[in-house]
Design a protein around this motif. Structure first.
Motif, PDB file in Angstrom:
ATOM      1  N   SER A   1      41.952 -58.262  44.504  1.00 19.55           N
ATOM      2  CA  SER A   1      40.989 -58.869  43.887  1.00 19.55           C
ATOM      3  C   SER A   1      40.168 -60.086  44.477  1.00 19.55           C
ATOM      4  CB  SER A   1      41.574 -59.753  42.527  1.00 19.55           C
ATOM      5  OG  SER A   1      42.424 -60.983  42.784  1.00 19.55           O
ATOM      6  N   VAL A   2      38.922 -60.322  44.295  1.00 17.33           N
ATOM      7  CA  VAL A   2      38.324 -61.463  44.929  1.00 17.33           C
ATOM      8  C   VAL A   2      37.950 -62.472  43.863  1.00 17.33           C
ATOM      9  CG1 VAL A   2      37.241 -59.871  46.523  1.00 17.33           C
ATOM     10  CG2 VAL A   2      35.810 -60.422  44.235  1.00 17.33           C
ATOM     11  N   ASP A   3      37.373 -63.931  44.357  1.00 24.07           N
ATOM     12  CA  ASP A   3      36.879 -64.795  43.694  1.00 24.07           C
ATOM     13  C   ASP A   3      35.580 -64.390  43.014  1.00 24.07           C
ATOM     14  OD1 ASP A   3      35.349 -67.376  43.425  1.00 24.07           O
ATOM     15  OD2 ASP A   3      37.288 -68.085  43.188  1.00 24.07           O
ATOM     16  N   GLU A   4      35.356 -64.546  41.601  1.00 26.71           N
ATOM     17  CA  GLU A   4      34.130 -64.154  41.160  1.00 26.71           C
ATOM     18  C   GLU A   4      32.859 -64.770  41.544  1.00 26.71           C
ATOM     19  OE1 GLU A   4      36.917 -66.692  38.111  1.00 26.71           O
ATOM     20  OE2 GLU A   4      37.086 -65.077  39.639  1.00 26.71           O
ATOM     21  N   TYR A   5      33.118 -66.127  42.191  1.00 28.87           N
ATOM     22  CA  TYR A   5      31.927 -66.960  42.660  1.00 28.87           C
ATOM     23  C   TYR A   5      31.747 -66.722  44.008  1.00 28.87           C
ATOM     24  CZ  TYR A   5      31.947 -69.031  38.084  1.00 28.87           C
ATOM     25  OH  TYR A   5      32.125 -69.212  36.826  1.00 28.87           O
ATOM     26  N   THR A   6      32.816 -66.683  44.859  1.00 29.19           N
ATOM     27  CA  THR A   6      32.782 -66.903  46.438  1.00 29.19           C
ATOM     28  C   THR A   6      32.783 -65.508  47.000  1.00 29.19           C
ATOM     29  OG1 THR A   6      34.973 -67.121  46.954  1.00 29.19           O
ATOM     30  CG2 THR A   6      33.676 -69.211  46.407  1.00 29.19           C
TER      31      THR A   6
ATOM     32  N   TYR B   1      40.706 -52.352  25.996  1.00 28.61           N
ATOM     33  CA  TYR B   1      41.415 -53.135  27.142  1.00 28.61           C
ATOM     34  C   TYR B   1      40.698 -51.918  28.444  1.00 28.61           C
ATOM     35  CZ  TYR B   1      44.843 -54.547  30.480  1.00 28.61           C
ATOM     36  OH  TYR B   1      45.391 -54.997  31.777  1.00 28.61           O
ATOM     37  N   ASP B   2      40.925 -52.376  29.563  1.00 35.47           N
ATOM     38  CA  ASP B   2      40.800 -51.619  30.819  1.00 35.47           C
ATOM     39  C   ASP B   2      41.373 -52.299  31.859  1.00 35.47           C
ATOM     40  OD1 ASP B   2      39.218 -49.224  31.490  1.00 35.47           O
ATOM     41  OD2 ASP B   2      38.333 -50.638  33.019  1.00 35.47           O
ATOM     42  N   GLU B   3      41.682 -51.215  32.842  1.00 37.64           N
ATOM     43  CA  GLU B   3      42.337 -51.884  34.036  1.00 37.64           C
ATOM     44  C   GLU B   3      41.602 -51.090  35.315  1.00 37.64           C
ATOM     45  OE1 GLU B   3      47.162 -52.719  33.098  1.00 37.64           O
ATOM     46  OE2 GLU B   3      46.388 -50.857  34.012  1.00 37.64           O
ATOM     47  N   PRO B   4      41.266 -52.029  36.228  1.00 39.47           N
ATOM     48  CA  PRO B   4      40.656 -51.381  37.489  1.00 39.47           C
ATOM     49  C   PRO B   4      41.448 -50.328  38.220  1.00 39.47           C
ATOM     50  CG  PRO B   4      40.273 -53.712  37.417  1.00 39.47           C
ATOM     51  CD  PRO B   4      41.250 -53.290  36.368  1.00 39.47           C
ATOM     52  N   PRO B   5      42.746 -50.232  38.116  1.00 39.67           N
ATOM     53  CA  PRO B   5      43.550 -49.136  39.006  1.00 39.67           C
ATOM     54  C   PRO B   5      43.577 -47.917  38.393  1.00 39.67           C
ATOM     55  CG  PRO B   5      44.907 -51.221  38.888  1.00 39.67           C
ATOM     56  CD  PRO B   5      43.822 -51.451  37.980  1.00 39.67           C
TER      57      PRO B   5
ATOM     58  N   GLU C   1      32.315 -58.053  37.902  1.00 41.97           N
ATOM     59  CA  GLU C   1      33.445 -56.878  37.858  1.00 41.97           C
ATOM     60  C   GLU C   1      34.347 -56.995  36.984  1.00 41.97           C
ATOM     61  OE1 GLU C   1      32.633 -54.040  38.752  1.00 41.97           O
ATOM     62  OE2 GLU C   1      30.716 -54.235  40.105  1.00 41.97           O
ATOM     63  N   ILE C   2      35.071 -56.078  36.581  1.00 38.03           N
ATOM     64  CA  ILE C   2      36.244 -56.369  35.670  1.00 38.03           C
ATOM     65  C   ILE C   2      37.543 -56.526  36.413  1.00 38.03           C
ATOM     66  CG2 ILE C   2      37.687 -54.869  34.108  1.00 38.03           C
ATOM     67  CD1 ILE C   2      34.992 -53.304  33.287  1.00 38.03           C
ATOM     68  N   GLY C   3      38.355 -57.503  35.744  1.00 36.91           N
ATOM     69  CA  GLY C   3      39.634 -57.751  36.106  1.00 36.91           C
ATOM     70  C   GLY C   3      40.748 -57.412  35.413  1.00 36.91           C
ATOM     71  N   CYS C   4      41.943 -57.806  35.036  1.00 34.99           N
ATOM     72  CA  CYS C   4      42.949 -57.824  34.258  1.00 34.99           C
ATOM     73  C   CYS C   4      44.210 -58.806  34.408  1.00 34.99           C
ATOM     74  CB  CYS C   4      43.549 -56.407  34.230  1.00 34.99           C
ATOM     75  SG  CYS C   4      44.395 -55.757  35.796  1.00 34.99           S
ATOM     76  N   PRO C   5      45.161 -58.838  33.461  1.00 39.67           N
ATOM     77  CA  PRO C   5      45.903 -59.830  33.548  1.00 39.67           C
ATOM     78  C   PRO C   5      47.039 -59.865  34.726  1.00 39.67           C
ATOM     79  CG  PRO C   5      46.042 -59.025  31.310  1.00 39.67           C
ATOM     80  CD  PRO C   5      45.077 -58.375  32.050  1.00 39.67           C
ATOM     81  N   HIS C   6      46.783 -58.568  35.424  1.00 44.20           N
ATOM     82  CA  HIS C   6      47.941 -58.267  36.671  1.00 44.20           C
ATOM     83  C   HIS C   6      47.181 -59.353  37.673  1.00 44.20           C
ATOM     84  CE1 HIS C   6      50.746 -55.991  39.115  1.00 44.20           C
ATOM     85  NE2 HIS C   6      49.587 -56.230  40.101  1.00 44.20           N
ATOM     86  N   ALA C   7      45.791 -59.329  37.705  1.00 46.04           N
ATOM     87  CA  ALA C   7      45.039 -60.232  38.809  1.00 46.04           C
ATOM     88  C   ALA C   7      43.823 -60.813  38.025  1.00 46.04           C
ATOM     89  CB  ALA C   7      44.938 -59.570  39.944  1.00 46.04           C
ATOM     90  N   PRO C   8      43.808 -61.935  37.472  1.00 50.41           N
ATOM     91  CA  PRO C   8      42.716 -62.326  36.548  1.00 50.41           C
ATOM     92  C   PRO C   8      41.308 -62.661  37.321  1.00 50.41           C
ATOM     93  CG  PRO C   8      44.113 -63.832  36.519  1.00 50.41           C
ATOM     94  CD  PRO C   8      44.904 -62.765  37.233  1.00 50.41           C
ATOM     95  N   HIS C   9      40.786 -61.653  38.193  1.00 50.73           N
ATOM     96  CA  HIS C   9      39.703 -62.107  38.835  1.00 50.73           C
ATOM     97  C   HIS C   9      39.022 -60.500  38.991  1.00 50.73           C
ATOM     98  CE1 HIS C   9      40.615 -66.400  39.906  1.00 50.73           C
ATOM     99  NE2 HIS C   9      41.837 -65.684  40.265  1.00 50.73           N
ATOM    100  N   PRO C  10      37.747 -60.561  39.476  1.00 53.19           N
ATOM    101  CA  PRO C  10      37.172 -59.063  39.797  1.00 53.19           C
ATOM    102  C   PRO C  10      37.896 -58.322  40.641  1.00 53.19           C
ATOM    103  CG  PRO C  10      35.736 -60.674  39.846  1.00 53.19           C
ATOM    104  CD  PRO C  10      36.723 -61.525  39.598  1.00 53.19           C
ATOM    105  N   TRP C  11      38.241 -57.002  40.558  1.00 53.89           N
ATOM    106  CA  TRP C  11      39.011 -56.343  41.306  1.00 53.89           C
ATOM    107  C   TRP C  11      38.061 -55.546  42.217  1.00 53.89           C
ATOM    108  CZ3 TRP C  11      44.292 -53.863  40.790  1.00 53.89           C
ATOM    109  CH2 TRP C  11      45.212 -54.713  40.169  1.00 53.89           C
ATOM    110  N   VAL C  12      38.281 -55.227  43.627  1.00 52.24           N
ATOM    111  CA  VAL C  12      37.590 -54.485  44.227  1.00 52.24           C
ATOM    112  C   VAL C  12      37.669 -53.031  43.835  1.00 52.24           C
ATOM    113  CG1 VAL C  12      37.512 -53.419  46.724  1.00 52.24           C
ATOM    114  CG2 VAL C  12      38.259 -56.040  46.486  1.00 52.24           C
TER     115      VAL C  12
ATOM    116  N   TYR D   1      38.086 -60.074  30.416  1.00 51.68           N
ATOM    117  CA  TYR D   1      38.257 -59.876  31.998  1.00 51.68           C
ATOM    118  C   TYR D   1      36.938 -59.127  32.500  1.00 51.68           C
ATOM    119  CZ  TYR D   1      43.126 -61.052  30.833  1.00 51.68           C
ATOM    120  OH  TYR D   1      44.243 -61.537  30.309  1.00 51.68           O
ATOM    121  N   SER D   2      35.587 -59.308  31.784  1.00 54.27           N
ATOM    122  CA  SER D   2      34.650 -58.842  32.365  1.00 54.27           C
ATOM    123  C   SER D   2      33.870 -59.648  33.453  1.00 54.27           C
ATOM    124  CB  SER D   2      33.590 -58.615  31.077  1.00 54.27           C
ATOM    125  OG  SER D   2      32.911 -59.980  30.870  1.00 54.27           O
ATOM    126  N   PHE D   3      33.955 -61.136  33.460  1.00 55.79           N
ATOM    127  CA  PHE D   3      33.328 -61.705  34.320  1.00 55.79           C
ATOM    128  C   PHE D   3      31.725 -61.584  34.236  1.00 55.79           C
ATOM    129  CE2 PHE D   3      37.549 -61.462  35.725  1.00 55.79           C
ATOM    130  CZ  PHE D   3      38.021 -62.462  36.016  1.00 55.79           C
TER     131      PHE D   3
END
Length: 358
Positions: free
Chosen positions: A321-326, A232-236, A278-289, A269-271
């Motif tokens: 977090s940001v949308d992985e496409y937009t 597992y991994d978390e961006p924070p 970039e990596i996300g996690c269940p807390h916010a399931p999108h790529p994190w800044v 959560y690798s996208f």
């Protein structure tokens, strides 16, 4: 500040100044300087304090911008906030907001203190009573979290503030290793045995937190010393930052295997197949800044720079977090402390320097 690229300079400076003006401020009633994750009501936990957010993320950027304000940040933490140090979140007067012990937050004040002394050369702050008392309080609380079986320290919550699966998180214990060595360096002789304990923590991490995946060793996210562990991994609080804290090099095989596993397509959560991989996690399931920042500080600065160029975020300001496409903001608008970490990461990755104004 400038890194020699107009677009990156714009992102760096916008986020550095946003962190400066929205990650802290003066109270209306007493005009006391306080820290918050964001002053903006657009952020979903506006005007609350986290040790991690202010000291691991915002502080490095504020130190780039104004060392006197960075010193004020430290004094605020070692006075107002020290009595509940390491507890999930607090109000601006230090009163408990949300309970739950977090090991990364306990380490954050010393990490920031060490960075301040190293960057400014001003060691006089170490002579202030509140700082030394605060360091002592941190060490005493840390001692209550040590395992009886190994030199690993437990946490109740993960860096996302969510519940952990297993009590001993690898990244958190790397911060403990770093903090113990830093206290020993900053206050030589004031506390005995810290260097030895740091060495024991390092050995325990390598013994208990290195597991095998597909025939290759990697760092587990967390362990329980009974055979339980997880990938597992978390961006924070990312395993990608282990080289940043000097625990290993970017050429370390265990770390390289770890980064490969959490970045590849089969990690949920690798996208990996998305424009912003970039990596996300269940807390916010999108790529994190924050994940972009972690990549900038590790071995993927060019790729992370490309991902950043696709990010609209919150009108150019860091969000959670940001949308992985937009690249548009998905969660956590006006995230002032994250904005600081993004600015610091850009500056560090691309050799930032103070801009000479004509």
């Amino acid at each position: 500040r400038t890194v020699g690229d107009e677009k990156l300079d714009e992102t760096l400076n916008l986020n550095m100044f946003f962190s400066y003006f929205f990650g802290g401020g003066l109270t209306l009633d007493t005009e006391e300087f306080v820290l918050v994750t964001s002053r903006s009501p657009r952020y979903y936990v506006s005007a609350a304090y986290w040790d991690r957010d202010s000291l691991l993320w915002s502080f490095p950027a504020i130190l780039m911008a104004d060392s006197e304000t960075a010193a004020e940040m430290l004094r605020y933490v070692f006075t107002r906030q020290i009595r509940n140090i390491g507890v999930h979140s607090r109000f601006i007067d230090g009163t408990l907001l949300e309970p739950g012990f977090e090991l990364d937050e306990l380490c954050a004040p010393i990490i920031a203190l060490g960075m301040y002394v190293e960057k400014t050369g001003d060691s006089s702050i170490l002579n202030e009573d509140c700082v030394k008392r605060g360091a002592d309080r941190i060490l005493k609380l840390l001692s209550t979290k040590r395992s009886s079986e190994a030199a690993l320290y437990e946490t109740f919550l993960q860096p996302t503030d969510d519940m952990r699966s297993y009590p001993y998180i690898c990244y958190d214990n790397v911060l403990v290793w770093y903090m113990l060595r830093k206290i020993d360096e900053l206050f030589p002789g004031d506390w005995q045995g810290l260097a030895d304990e740091a060495a024991h923590v390092r050995a325990a991490i390598m013994e208990h937190c290195v597991k095998e995946k597909d025939g290759k060793p990697m760092f587990a996210w967390s362990v329980d010393l009974k055979g339980g562990w997880d990938i597992y991994d978390e961006p924070p609080g990312s395993l990608l930052l282990l080289p940043h804290y000097g625990f290993c090099g970017m050429d370390d095989e265990v770390w390289k295997n770890t980064a490969e596993v959490i970045r590849r397509k089969d990690y949920p959560y690798s996208f990996a197949d998305c424009p912003i991989a970039e990596i996300g996690c269940p807390h916010a399931p999108h790529p994190w800044v924050l994940s972009i920042s972690n990549s900038l500080l590790s071995d993927r600065k060019e790729e992370a720079g490309k991902h950043l160029s696709l990010c609209i975020m919150d009108n150019g300001i860091a969000c959670e977090s940001v949308d992985e496409y937009t690249g548009e903001s998905r969660t956590g608008d006006a995230f002032a402390t994250c904005a600081g970490f993004l600015a610091y990461a850009i500056d560090s990755a691309f050799g930032g320097r103070k801009r000479v104004m004509e």
